[in-house]
Design a protein around this motif. Sequence first.
Motif, PDB file in Angstrom:
ATOM      1  N   LEU A  36       0.831  -1.207   0.000  1.00  0.00           N
ATOM      2  CA  LEU A  36       0.000   0.000   0.000  1.00  0.00           C
ATOM      3  C   LEU A  36       0.866   1.258   0.000  1.00  0.00           C
ATOM      4  CD1 LEU A  36      -2.676  -1.226   2.550  1.00  0.00           C
ATOM      5  CD2 LEU A  36      -3.113  -0.668   0.146  1.00  0.00           C
ATOM      6  N   LEU A  37       2.022   1.185   0.640  1.00  0.00           N
ATOM      7  CA  LEU A  37       2.929   2.334   0.681  1.00  0.00           C
ATOM      8  C   LEU A  37       3.650   2.547  -0.639  1.00  0.00           C
ATOM      9  CD1 LEU A  37       4.531   1.780   4.205  1.00  0.00           C
ATOM     10  CD2 LEU A  37       2.903   3.579   3.579  1.00  0.00           C
ATOM     11  N   THR A  38       4.035   1.452  -1.297  1.00  0.00           N
ATOM     12  CA  THR A  38       4.850   1.564  -2.512  1.00  0.00           C
ATOM     13  C   THR A  38       4.030   1.471  -3.792  1.00  0.00           C
ATOM     14  OG1 THR A  38       5.252  -0.833  -2.642  1.00  0.00           O
ATOM     15  CG2 THR A  38       6.805   0.485  -1.333  1.00  0.00           C
ATOM     16  N   ALA A 126       4.118  11.151   0.528  1.00  0.00           N
ATOM     17  CA  ALA A 126       4.517   9.934   1.239  1.00  0.00           C
ATOM     18  C   ALA A 126       3.993   9.859   2.672  1.00  0.00           C
ATOM     19  CB  ALA A 126       6.037   9.795   1.221  1.00  0.00           C
ATOM     20  N   ARG A 127       4.114  10.932   3.440  1.00  0.00           N
ATOM     21  CA  ARG A 127       3.666  10.881   4.839  1.00  0.00           C
ATOM     22  C   ARG A 127       2.142  10.836   4.932  1.00  0.00           C
ATOM     23  NH1 ARG A 127       7.517  11.478   8.731  1.00  0.00           N
ATOM     24  NH2 ARG A 127       6.087  12.295  10.310  1.00  0.00           N
ATOM     25  N   GLN A 128       1.464  11.514   4.016  1.00  0.00           N
ATOM     26  CA  GLN A 128       0.006  11.452   3.980  1.00  0.00           C
ATOM     27  C   GLN A 128      -0.441  10.025   3.673  1.00  0.00           C
ATOM     28  OE1 GLN A 128      -2.659  13.806   1.090  1.00  0.00           O
ATOM     29  NE2 GLN A 128      -1.755  15.371   2.410  1.00  0.00           N
ATOM     30  N   THR A 158      -4.346  16.217  10.465  1.00  0.00           N
ATOM     31  CA  THR A 158      -4.255  17.032   9.248  1.00  0.00           C
ATOM     32  C   THR A 158      -3.973  16.168   8.034  1.00  0.00           C
ATOM     33  OG1 THR A 158      -3.478  18.956  10.495  1.00  0.00           O
ATOM     34  CG2 THR A 158      -3.005  18.924   8.134  1.00  0.00           C
ATOM     35  N   HIS A 159      -2.998  15.256   8.165  1.00  0.00           N
ATOM     36  CA  HIS A 159      -2.681  14.351   7.050  1.00  0.00           C
ATOM     37  C   HIS A 159      -3.888  13.484   6.697  1.00  0.00           C
ATOM     38  CE1 HIS A 159       1.428  15.389   6.429  1.00  0.00           C
ATOM     39  NE2 HIS A 159       1.896  14.885   7.552  1.00  0.00           N
ATOM     40  N   ALA A 160      -4.596  12.973   7.711  1.00  0.00           N
ATOM     41  CA  ALA A 160      -5.756  12.117   7.466  1.00  0.00           C
ATOM     42  C   ALA A 160      -6.862  12.892   6.746  1.00  0.00           C
ATOM     43  CB  ALA A 160      -6.280  11.540   8.785  1.00  0.00           C
ATOM     44  N   ARG A 161      -7.129  14.114   7.204  1.00  0.00           N
ATOM     45  CA  ARG A 161      -8.180  14.925   6.589  1.00  0.00           C
ATOM     46  C   ARG A 161      -7.840  15.239   5.127  1.00  0.00           C
ATOM     47  NH1 ARG A 161      -7.818  18.811   9.800  1.00  0.00           N
ATOM     48  NH2 ARG A 161      -6.734  20.312   8.485  1.00  0.00           N
ATOM     49  N   ARG A 162      -6.603  15.659   4.896  1.00  0.00           N
ATOM     50  CA  ARG A 162      -6.204  15.988   3.518  1.00  0.00           C
ATOM     51  C   ARG A 162      -6.144  14.740   2.640  1.00  0.00           C
ATOM     52  NH1 ARG A 162      -1.359  20.300   5.031  1.00  0.00           N
ATOM     53  NH2 ARG A 162      -2.748  21.982   5.716  1.00  0.00           N
ATOM     54  N   GLY A 163      -5.683  13.642   3.221  1.00  0.00           N
ATOM     55  CA  GLY A 163      -5.619  12.396   2.460  1.00  0.00           C
ATOM     56  C   GLY A 163      -6.990  11.907   2.039  1.00  0.00           C
ATOM     57  N   LEU A 164      -7.948  11.938   2.967  1.00  0.00           N
ATOM     58  CA  LEU A 164      -9.315  11.530   2.637  1.00  0.00           C
ATOM     59  C   LEU A 164      -9.909  12.428   1.556  1.00  0.00           C
ATOM     60  CD1 LEU A 164     -10.928  10.628   6.084  1.00  0.00           C
ATOM     61  CD2 LEU A 164     -10.544   9.085   4.147  1.00  0.00           C
TER      62      LEU A 164
END
Length: 198
Positions: A36-38, A126-128, A158-164
Amino acid sequence: MSSYEPAEPQESVGEDDGFAAFAVGAWPRLVRTAQLLTGDFHEAEDLVQTTLAKVYGRWRRVPRQEIDLYVRRALINNNLSRLRRKRVVHLLTPVLPESLRHASAGHAEAVEQRTALLAALADLPARQRAVMVLRYWEDLSESEIAAVLDCSIGTVKTHARRGLAALRSHPGLALPGPAPTSGPSRPTTPTTSAGARR
């Protein structure tokens, strides 16, 4: 798989100290997370192998109650290092090979959905992407993710909100029909048609 086969407790167990048993048990989960990461199965296996090799070197110094946290953090950090070295965003092929497209309809649809999801994840920073994978596939809490990524809970949120938001608006994952509005803050200026719901 013989190289990871756990041995019976003996005097030589000091060299291994349970690492082989851990690696065998954790391998499928780590490869799934790494994929899932790569976005690529073979890169995922390479990433997990690299991570386990580094973990093995510090195995006896890691407190047993922190092993999962330590290994997840190592996996995420190794992936970030890999991305920095490559400096290339890895995108999956958006069109399936003909052989897969002509498989059974149900299977082909499932493969297309998975491919679209992996492609959308690959488009995230990547971090998101790490936050999304740890939160929604690994089912970690925000505080656990903060510990893995060594950041604040606010950063995780913040990362979760932007990622979603990015995944919901990704063209490969867009559902037919208008998307629901994000909130009731401006009800007088709707962005979708009145008959959106069926």
